[in-house]
Every structure is written in structure tokens, then in C-alpha cells.
Scaffold this motif. Structure first.
Motif, PDB file in Angstrom:
ATOM      1  N   LEU A  59       0.486  -1.503  -0.098  1.00 44.85           N
ATOM      2  CA  LEU A  59       0.162   0.040   0.049  1.00 44.85           C
ATOM      3  C   LEU A  59       0.900   1.389   0.153  1.00 44.85           C
ATOM      4  O   LEU A  59       0.280   2.334  -0.810  1.00 44.85           O
ATOM      5  CB  LEU A  59      -1.009   0.548   1.119  1.00 44.85           C
ATOM      6  N   ASN A  60       2.094   1.835   0.902  1.00 48.48           N
ATOM      7  CA  ASN A  60       2.578   2.164   0.705  1.00 48.48           C
ATOM      8  C   ASN A  60       3.312   2.616  -0.660  1.00 48.48           C
ATOM      9  O   ASN A  60       3.870   3.788  -1.123  1.00 48.48           O
ATOM     10  CB  ASN A  60       4.162   1.682   1.613  1.00 48.48           C
ATOM     11  N   GLU A  63       0.945   4.174  -2.891  1.00 45.21           N
ATOM     12  CA  GLU A  63       0.648   5.571  -2.394  1.00 45.21           C
ATOM     13  C   GLU A  63       1.763   6.338  -3.192  1.00 45.21           C
ATOM     14  O   GLU A  63       1.900   7.803  -3.964  1.00 45.21           O
ATOM     15  CB  GLU A  63       0.547   5.692  -1.296  1.00 45.21           C
ATOM     16  N   LYS A  66       1.669   6.676  -7.298  1.00 46.59           N
ATOM     17  CA  LYS A  66       0.725   7.218  -6.829  1.00 46.59           C
ATOM     18  C   LYS A  66       1.079   9.033  -7.073  1.00 46.59           C
ATOM     19  O   LYS A  66       0.885   9.682  -8.161  1.00 46.59           O
ATOM     20  CB  LYS A  66      -0.695   7.774  -5.771  1.00 46.59           C
ATOM     21  N   GLN A  67       1.775   9.065  -5.972  1.00 47.52           N
ATOM     22  CA  GLN A  67       2.523  10.827  -5.793  1.00 47.52           C
ATOM     23  C   GLN A  67       3.502  11.571  -7.194  1.00 47.52           C
ATOM     24  O   GLN A  67       3.677  12.284  -6.949  1.00 47.52           O
ATOM     25  CB  GLN A  67       3.496  10.263  -4.160  1.00 47.52           C
TER      26      GLN A  67
END
Length: 258
Positions: A59-60, A63, A66-67
Motif C-alpha cells: 500500500l505504501n 501511494e 500515485k504521488q
């Protein structure tokens, strides 16, 4: 005697009913205990997944990606705005220069009137020069920046054929690979990136080309090959601006268990 029999029957009925009720209660109790055992097993399984940390890591990493995508979109929007501003400035300068030339021509005609009876000779036509490789490359690049990928693909393909010895040839090949990737033709994009790296080993944008090659390999599910490309990038170009992105992608790929 009949009274005794009747009394016995009366007491027998509730005892029999109680036995049935006790059996039903035991069945329900067993069913509830079985469900409780299944829930405990699920809880233990979920706790194991959470404690392992693999889910949180994934999940990290998602993320972070995505950033990165959000930042790239912001940079692209800034470049588009800058390009539009530069184009407008060029148009304004051209119009200003054209106006000044017209005024100079009008003054020249007014100060040198044509004598009557004489036929003016037409001025020689200016020599028309074909567009340079830089001009054609810039036109193709503008199509790419405007996200007209099909037109940009054709423009860069024509450029490579028309100027095989141009100093801009590596740039055109790199742009062509990016265009193919944007058109989701990942196999063709992979081939173009690889040819660029093989034929132009000293090209300044080879770190970006290696990252593009790895991205194309990821899209084609060539995970071992993508890992190798990212490792080569990190090893050959440790000071490149794309190193952080390469390291993040490699970490995500290595966290995926085969």
C-alpha cells in the motif's frame, strides 16, 4: 389404578418435551461453537497478514507511485503553459517585425517614386530553402507535447528516415519511443528504446531511456527484464535525476513474490 396411569402420562409429556428441547439447544450450541472457531481462524489469518507487513508495504509503494504520477502530471501542465507562453511571444514578435518592415517599405516607395514611362522590373524571387532538421524536429515535438500521439509518431518516423545523419537523431528516436509508449504500443516502444541504447551509448538522455525501457517491460509483464534494466540504470547513472523513481520501482518489483 386409572388415576395413577393418568398421572404418569401427565408427568411423562413434559419430560419428553424437555429432552427434545435439550437436544435442539445442544445442536444450536455446537453450531455457534463451530462458527466461533471459524471466526477465530479468520482473525488469526488476518493478524498474520497484518503482522507480516507485506500488505502495508504494498500500500505504501502504491501511494508513492500515485504521488509520482501526480507530480509528473503537474510538471507536464507547467510545461504546456510555458510552451503556450513562448508561442504567443513568438507570434507577437513576428507581428511587430512584420509591421516595422511594412512601414520601412512604404517609406522607401514614398521617397523613391517610379518615373513615368518606365516599366519597373519585378524583384527576383527569394530563394526558398527547405526546412532544416531542427525545424522539422521542433514541429514533431510540438505534436508530442500537444498529445497528438498518432501525428507525432508519423512525424518522428519521417524525421528518422529523412535525416539519418542528423545530430538530433538520438532525440528523435527517444521521442518516438515515448510516443509509442503513449499509444500503448509497448512492444514497439521497447524495441525503439533498446535500439537507442545500443546505437547511441553516449546519448545524454539514456538514463530516461533506460527507465522508459523498464516501464515498457513492466507493461509487458517482463518483470525479471525490468528489474535488470532498473539495476543497470542505478549502476550506470547514479547521479541521474531519475534515480529515485528507478529505486522506487525496483523496490516495488522486488516486493512482488513470484
Amino acid at each position: 389404578m386409572k388415576k395413577l396411569i393418568l398421572l404418569a402420562c401427565l408427568f411423562a409429556v413434559p419430560v419428553h418435551a424437555a429432552l427434545f428441547e435439550d437436544t435442539d439447544a445442544r445442536k444450536k450450541l455446537q453450531e455457534m461453537q463451530l462458527k466461533e472457531t471459524e471466526l477465530d481462524a479468520r482473525i488469526v489469518s488476518l493478524e498474520a497478514v497484518i503482522k507480516s507487513g507485506s500488505l502495508n508495504d504494498m500500500l505504501n509503494q502504491i501511494e508513492l507511485i500515485k504521488q509520482d504520477v501526480s507530480k509528473l502530471r503537474g510538471d507536464l501542465e507547467t510545461l504546456r503553459h510555458l510552451n503556450a507562453t513562448v508561442e504567443q511571444r513568438q507570434k507577437d514578435l513576428y507581428q511587430d517585425l512584420d509591421g516595422r518592415l511594412r512601414k520601412m517599405e512604404e517609406k522607401s516607395v514614398a521617397s523613391n517614386p517610379v518615373p513615368s514611362g518606365k516599366v519597373t522590373e519585378a524583384p527576383p524571387l527569394p530563394e526558398v530553402k527547405p526546412p532544416s532538421d531542427q525545424e522539422i524536429y521542433d514541429e514533431a515535438n510540438q505534436l508530442l507535447e500537444a498529445m497528438k500521439y498518432k501525428e507525432a509518431f508519423q512525424a518522428f518516423t519521417d524525421f528518422i528516415k529523412q535525416f539519418p545523419h542528423s545530430a538530433l537523431l538520438p532525440d528523435a528516436k527517444y521521442a518516438l519511443a515515448n510516443t509509442q509508449f503513449s499509444l500503448k504500443n509497448y512492444k514497439a516502444s521497447l524495441g525503439t528504446y533498446q535500439k537507442l541504447l545500443d546505437q547511441h551509448p553516449d546519448f545524454i538522455k539514456n538514463p530516461e531511456a533506460l527507465l522508459g525501457l523498464a516501464n515498457a517491460q513492466i507493461q509487458l509483464a517482463l518483470i525479471p527484464e525490468a528489474k535488470k534494466s532498473l539495476k543497470d540504470l542505478i549502476k550506470k547513472y547514479p547521479k541521474s535525476d531519475v534515480i529515485q523513481n528507478a529505486q522506487k520501482r525496483l523496490k516495488v518489483l522486488e516486493s512482488i513474490k513470484p
